[in-house]
Motif scaffolding. Structure first.
Motif, PDB file in Angstrom:
ATOM      1  N   ASP A   1       0.791  -1.224   0.000  1.00 51.27           N
ATOM      2  CA  ASP A   1       0.000   0.000   0.000  1.00 51.27           C
ATOM      3  C   ASP A   1       0.828   1.281   0.000  1.00 51.27           C
ATOM      4  OD1 ASP A   1      -2.218  -1.598   0.033  1.00 51.27           O
ATOM      5  OD2 ASP A   1      -2.606  -1.371   2.178  1.00 51.27           O
ATOM      6  N   PHE A   2       2.107   1.186   0.387  1.00 50.13           N
ATOM      7  CA  PHE A   2       2.887   2.418   0.526  1.00 50.13           C
ATOM      8  C   PHE A   2       4.186   2.394  -0.280  1.00 50.13           C
ATOM      9  CE2 PHE A   2       0.238   2.209   4.326  1.00 50.13           C
ATOM     10  CZ  PHE A   2      -0.390   3.438   4.243  1.00 50.13           C
ATOM     11  N   ASP A   3       5.104   1.499   0.059  1.00 43.97           N
ATOM     12  CA  ASP A   3       6.436   1.567  -0.544  1.00 43.97           C
ATOM     13  C   ASP A   3       7.052   0.162  -0.546  1.00 43.97           C
ATOM     14  OD1 ASP A   3       9.036   1.982  -1.279  1.00 43.97           O
ATOM     15  OD2 ASP A   3       9.390   3.642   0.085  1.00 43.97           O
ATOM     16  N   PRO A   4       7.318  -0.399  -1.721  1.00 48.01           N
ATOM     17  CA  PRO A   4       7.813  -1.775  -1.772  1.00 48.01           C
ATOM     18  C   PRO A   4       9.299  -1.928  -1.465  1.00 48.01           C
ATOM     19  CG  PRO A   4       7.574  -0.909  -3.981  1.00 48.01           C
ATOM     20  CD  PRO A   4       7.029   0.145  -3.058  1.00 48.01           C
ATOM     21  N   LEU A   5      10.044  -0.827  -1.347  1.00 47.66           N
ATOM     22  CA  LEU A   5      11.495  -0.966  -1.241  1.00 47.66           C
ATOM     23  C   LEU A   5      12.127  -0.329  -0.004  1.00 47.66           C
ATOM     24  CD1 LEU A   5      12.662  -0.456  -4.946  1.00 47.66           C
ATOM     25  CD2 LEU A   5      12.547  -2.580  -3.646  1.00 47.66           C
ATOM     26  N   SER A   6      11.487   0.630   0.640  1.00 47.98           N
ATOM     27  CA  SER A   6      12.148   1.350   1.731  1.00 47.98           C
ATOM     28  C   SER A   6      12.609   0.431   2.850  1.00 47.98           C
ATOM     29  CB  SER A   6      11.219   2.420   2.314  1.00 47.98           C
ATOM     30  OG  SER A   6      11.091   3.496   1.439  1.00 47.98           O
ATOM     31  N   PHE A   7      11.873  -0.639   3.097  1.00 52.30           N
ATOM     32  CA  PHE A   7      12.204  -1.544   4.195  1.00 52.30           C
ATOM     33  C   PHE A   7      12.668  -2.904   3.681  1.00 52.30           C
ATOM     34  CE2 PHE A   7       9.343   1.593   6.031  1.00 52.30           C
ATOM     35  CZ  PHE A   7      10.133   2.035   7.081  1.00 52.30           C
ATOM     36  N   LEU A   8      13.439  -2.861   2.604  1.00 50.25           N
ATOM     37  CA  LEU A   8      13.968  -4.098   2.025  1.00 50.25           C
ATOM     38  C   LEU A   8      14.816  -4.860   3.047  1.00 50.25           C
ATOM     39  CD1 LEU A   8      13.988  -5.519  -0.809  1.00 50.25           C
ATOM     40  CD2 LEU A   8      16.214  -4.436  -1.176  1.00 50.25           C
ATOM     41  N   GLY A   9      15.685  -4.140   3.755  1.00 50.80           N
ATOM     42  CA  GLY A   9      16.532  -4.796   4.756  1.00 50.80           C
ATOM     43  C   GLY A   9      15.719  -5.442   5.853  1.00 50.80           C
TER      44      GLY A   9
ATOM     45  N   THR B   1      16.277   4.200  -6.225  1.00 52.09           N
ATOM     46  CA  THR B   1      15.909   3.340  -5.086  1.00 52.09           C
ATOM     47  C   THR B   1      16.878   2.177  -4.881  1.00 52.09           C
ATOM     48  OG1 THR B   1      14.442   2.018  -6.509  1.00 52.09           O
ATOM     49  CG2 THR B   1      13.460   3.896  -5.346  1.00 52.09           C
ATOM     50  N   ALA B   2      17.923   2.100  -5.694  1.00 51.71           N
ATOM     51  CA  ALA B   2      18.843   0.955  -5.621  1.00 51.71           C
ATOM     52  C   ALA B   2      19.539   0.852  -4.276  1.00 51.71           C
ATOM     53  CB  ALA B   2      19.877   1.044  -6.742  1.00 51.71           C
ATOM     54  N   GLU B   3      19.722   1.987  -3.591  1.00 54.56           N
ATOM     55  CA  GLU B   3      20.432   1.958  -2.311  1.00 54.56           C
ATOM     56  C   GLU B   3      19.644   1.222  -1.226  1.00 54.56           C
ATOM     57  OE1 GLU B   3      18.925   6.303  -0.613  1.00 54.56           O
ATOM     58  OE2 GLU B   3      20.990   6.031  -1.298  1.00 54.56           O
ATOM     59  N   ALA B   4      18.395   0.854  -1.508  1.00 55.76           N
ATOM     60  CA  ALA B   4      17.613   0.092  -0.523  1.00 55.76           C
ATOM     61  C   ALA B   4      18.239  -1.271  -0.237  1.00 55.76           C
ATOM     62  CB  ALA B   4      16.178  -0.099  -1.027  1.00 55.76           C
ATOM     63  N   LEU B   5      18.997  -1.809  -1.192  1.00 56.77           N
ATOM     64  CA  LEU B   5      19.659  -3.099  -0.978  1.00 56.77           C
ATOM     65  C   LEU B   5      20.974  -2.862  -0.255  1.00 56.77           C
ATOM     66  CD1 LEU B   5      19.751  -6.166  -1.452  1.00 56.77           C
ATOM     67  CD2 LEU B   5      20.879  -5.706  -3.643  1.00 56.77           C
TER      68      LEU B   5
ATOM     69  N   SER C   1      25.604   0.387  -3.473  1.00 53.86           N
ATOM     70  CA  SER C   1      26.825   0.795  -2.769  1.00 53.86           C
ATOM     71  C   SER C   1      28.004  -0.085  -3.184  1.00 53.86           C
ATOM     72  CB  SER C   1      26.618   0.675  -1.258  1.00 53.86           C
ATOM     73  OG  SER C   1      26.559  -0.689  -0.874  1.00 53.86           O
ATOM     74  N   GLY C   2      29.210   0.414  -2.940  1.00 47.50           N
ATOM     75  CA  GLY C   2      30.403  -0.363  -3.268  1.00 47.50           C
ATOM     76  C   GLY C   2      30.447  -1.686  -2.539  1.00 47.50           C
ATOM     77  N   GLU C   3      29.990  -1.699  -1.289  1.00 48.46           N
ATOM     78  CA  GLU C   3      29.960  -2.928  -0.502  1.00 48.46           C
ATOM     79  C   GLU C   3      29.020  -3.950  -1.136  1.00 48.46           C
ATOM     80  OE1 GLU C   3      30.099  -3.714   4.291  1.00 48.46           O
ATOM     81  OE2 GLU C   3      28.582  -2.335   3.511  1.00 48.46           O
ATOM     82  N   VAL C   4      27.861  -3.495  -1.595  1.00 48.84           N
ATOM     83  CA  VAL C   4      26.902  -4.395  -2.235  1.00 48.84           C
ATOM     84  C   VAL C   4      27.430  -4.836  -3.603  1.00 48.84           C
ATOM     85  CG1 VAL C   4      24.574  -4.562  -3.192  1.00 48.84           C
ATOM     86  CG2 VAL C   4      24.937  -3.483  -0.973  1.00 48.84           C
ATOM     87  N   GLN C   5      28.086  -3.952  -4.336  1.00 48.29           N
ATOM     88  CA  GLN C   5      28.686  -4.337  -5.610  1.00 48.29           C
ATOM     89  C   GLN C   5      29.660  -5.496  -5.415  1.00 48.29           C
ATOM     90  OE1 GLN C   5      30.477  -0.750  -7.157  1.00 48.29           O
ATOM     91  NE2 GLN C   5      28.626  -0.163  -8.282  1.00 48.29           N
ATOM     92  N   SER C   6      30.487  -5.392  -4.395  1.00 51.15           N
ATOM     93  CA  SER C   6      31.447  -6.461  -4.129  1.00 51.15           C
ATOM     94  C   SER C   6      30.743  -7.772  -3.790  1.00 51.15           C
ATOM     95  CB  SER C   6      32.376  -6.042  -2.992  1.00 51.15           C
ATOM     96  OG  SER C   6      33.379  -7.002  -2.776  1.00 51.15           O
ATOM     97  N   GLY C   7      29.663  -7.681  -2.981  1.00 48.75           N
ATOM     98  CA  GLY C   7      28.909  -8.882  -2.627  1.00 48.75           C
ATOM     99  C   GLY C   7      28.246  -9.520  -3.832  1.00 48.75           C
ATOM    100  N   ILE C   8      27.650  -8.697  -4.684  1.00 48.61           N
ATOM    101  CA  ILE C   8      27.023  -9.227  -5.898  1.00 48.61           C
ATOM    102  C   ILE C   8      28.069  -9.885  -6.781  1.00 48.61           C
ATOM    103  CG2 ILE C   8      25.895  -8.546  -8.060  1.00 48.61           C
ATOM    104  CD1 ILE C   8      24.371  -6.423  -6.428  1.00 48.61           C
ATOM    105  N   ALA C   9      29.219  -9.240  -6.943  1.00 44.22           N
ATOM    106  CA  ALA C   9      30.289  -9.807  -7.775  1.00 44.22           C
ATOM    107  C   ALA C   9      30.759 -11.152  -7.224  1.00 44.22           C
ATOM    108  CB  ALA C   9      31.450  -8.821  -7.863  1.00 44.22           C
ATOM    109  N   TYR C  10      30.852 -11.245  -5.892  1.00 43.10           N
ATOM    110  CA  TYR C  10      31.268 -12.517  -5.261  1.00 43.10           C
ATOM    111  C   TYR C  10      30.331 -13.644  -5.670  1.00 43.10           C
ATOM    112  CZ  TYR C  10      32.242 -15.919  -1.571  1.00 43.10           C
ATOM    113  OH  TYR C  10      32.550 -17.068  -0.886  1.00 43.10           O
ATOM    114  N   TRP C  11      29.025 -13.395  -5.575  1.00 44.48           N
ATOM    115  CA  TRP C  11      28.062 -14.448  -5.868  1.00 44.48           C
ATOM    116  C   TRP C  11      27.852 -14.637  -7.367  1.00 44.48           C
ATOM    117  CZ3 TRP C  11      27.046 -17.804  -2.299  1.00 44.48           C
ATOM    118  CH2 TRP C  11      27.173 -17.428  -0.958  1.00 44.48           C
ATOM    119  N   ALA C  12      28.260 -13.665  -8.172  1.00 43.61           N
ATOM    120  CA  ALA C  12      28.139 -13.793  -9.631  1.00 43.61           C
ATOM    121  C   ALA C  12      29.316 -14.523 -10.252  1.00 43.61           C
ATOM    122  CB  ALA C  12      28.004 -12.410 -10.260  1.00 43.61           C
TER     123      ALA C  12
END
Length: 516
Positions: free
Chosen positions: A106-114, A144-148, A186-197
């Motif tokens: 009803d409000f926001d699908p991404l703000s509370f992703l964590g 909104t990408a920074e939500a992850l 974020s750079g930290e998330v980029q590194s994590g995604i790269a690890y799993w990719a």
């Protein structure tokens, strides 16, 4: 989970700080909110001030009533957040997840992703975590990408591995790695995604993507896994070039990268932490300790401490251990342990590391006392893995102190949760003299796809543990030389890393038996 912090930032009503009288009225005996006027309800809510999320048992029904009033439906978002906070506090994680789903719809699908990933972990729901990550991949924008964040990504990865869904998670990471969104996280998330990719890139036999992924995986602690596990074998030449002889290429690259980022933003406490870690991984123990000590010796340092600062202090203590200066390291950890956990819930990591360090140094009476404090904090602020570390430390300390009969509940907890970290359970079993069970658990763990990688990493030589301080506890690796079956299983899925890659930093450490 810090509901208070995340909820206040999103609440539409803009609550104001309370006076003492307002707070007393708002937090007193439950009232008949249906009989109150709009103005009275809003005054009561303002009276709660920032405490509205902590007093969710009051704010939820108050906001629920307000949200039914004409032109007041926007208060419903706050009501759902208060409902989540109360449900979390009560351990009613399904109810909290239902409230979050309603809020997202009803409000926001991404703000509370964590928060969503946190609730997925609490409910042990890998399917929900994967669906949540896929929704992010499909709907997020550059804005909104920074939500992850990295905690959410790691929570999803852990659930996927635990429930045999690792391939699906890696495929999602590979998609994100190649997505335009990748540049906006974020750079930290980029590194994590790269690890799993990386594994999907290897499966695709795409050398350019492999090199691109390795270029984003900067932290040296990832590379022992890559050098040992045979799933990375097609990329070993590229991985070996990235690591360099005795890990010097990867640790130097990480040090330069971390130093430049810290210089550009010295107020950023996470960058401060990265800079200290990078010096430590590169074997520059004096410099790592000096960087953290310079911050620690400021008169007001502990009045404004953040988690990144605390991690730098953790590194200072480990660097002092590596230099053989045990008593100085003790003092750093003891100061961290004085931080109030209610105000700084992240202190759980440091009281656990303090206890594990003492037990690992065979200072069992001190370690047991430290582990008791760690248990108190972990029960409130820790996850399953945190509680397992504490249980391992209790088992090892109690058995060495001749009180092994007191360790039964800890061993039961470890066995029950062995899928989380098999080698941690094995270490406790070895402390308890249960060698046969420990060996069988390792063999079973290598045979189980969910736990295989973790077991193999736990069987690597101690020199490849770039982070933790040295330990004199029995190690799962000790069993490799005693069992042909275990050795055969290990070599099917991994190799012994060539000696040319033994990290230079590890070779610089002062052995514990020569420390002072």
């Amino acid at each position: 989970m810090k509901f208070r912090d995340i909820a206040i930032a999103a609440l539409v009503l803009g609550a104001v700080p309370a006076t003492a009288q307002q707070a007393s009225e708002a937090t007193g005996t439950a009232r008949d909110y249906g009989a109150m006027s709009d103005a009275e309800l809003e005054a009561a809510l303002e009276g709660l001030g920032d405490a509205w999320i902590d007093r969710c048992e009051i704010s939820e029904p108050l906001l629920a009533e307000l949200s039914t009033r004409p032109a007041k439906e926007d208060y419903r978002s706050g009501m759902l957040l208060a409902r989540m906070a109360c449900a979390d506090r009560q351990g009613a994680y399904e109810r909290a997840a239902d409230a979050l789903a309603e809020y997202e719809k009803d409000f926001d699908p991404l703000s509370f992703l964590g928060l969503g990933f946190y609730l997925d972990s609490r409910r042990d729901d890998a399917a929900s975590a994967l669906a949540r990550l896929e929704r992010f991949a499909n709907t997020a924008t550059h804005e909104t990408a920074e939500a992850l964040n990295i905690d959410g990504l790691q929570a999803a990865a852990t659930l996927a591995r635990k429930h045999g869904r690792e391939d699906a998670f890696e495929d999602l990471a590979f998609r994100l790695f190649q997505s335009p969104l990748y540049a906006s996280v974020s750079g930290e998330v980029q590194s994590g995604i790269a690890y799993w990719a990386l594994v999907p890139a290897i499966r695709a036999n795409d050398e350019a993507l492999i090199d691109e992924a390795l270029g984003q995986i900067r932290n040296p602690t990832s590379y022992p896994d890559f050098l040992a596990l045979r799933e990375y074998e097609p990329a070993w030449p590229q991985i070996e070039r990235r690591v360099g002889e005795h890990f010097t290429a990867i640790t130097e690259a990480f040090r330069h990268w971390a130093a430049a980022r810290y210089e550009n933003a010295p107020h950023d406490r996470d960058r401060f932490s990265d800079a200290a870690h990078a010096l430590y991984f590169d074997g520059r123990f004096e410099e790592a300790a000096a960087l953290a000590r310079k911050w620690r010796e400021r008169p007001d340092a502990f009045d404004t401490i953040e988690e990144g600062d605390a991690w730098a202090l953790n590194i200072e203590a480990y660097a002092l251990d590596a230099l053989g200066r045990i008593a100085e390291a003790d003092a750093v950890f003891d100061r961290l342990a004085e931080l109030p956990a209610d105000e700084n819930p992240w202190v759980v990591s440091f009281v656990i590391n303090r206890g594990s360090r003492l037990v690992g140094q065979r200072r069992f009476a001190e370690g047991l006392e430290a582990a008791r404090l760690a248990r108190e904090v972990a029960e409130e602020h820790g996850n399953t893995y945190a509680r397992m570390l504490v249980a391992r430390d209790h088992v090892c300390a109690l058995h060495e102190l001749g009180r092994g009969e007191e360790a039964g509940a800890d061993l039961a907890y470890l066995r029950e949760n062995r899928v989380e970290r098999v080698t941690l359970v094995v270490q406790a079993l070895l402390c308890a003299g249960q060698r046969d069970e420990a060996l069988a658990m390792l063999i079973d763990g290598i045979g189980d796809e969910r736990t295989r990688a973790g077991v193999i990493i736990g069987l690597l030589p101690e020199e490849y543990d770039l982070f933790y301080t040295a330990s004199l506890l029995p190690r799962p690796r000790d069993l490799l030389a005693t069992s042909r079956e275990l050795r055969t299983a290990y070599e099917r899925w991994a190799r012994e890393i060539p000696d040319t890659f033994v990290p230079a930093a590890s070779r610089k450490r002062v052995p514990l038996d020569r420390a002072r």
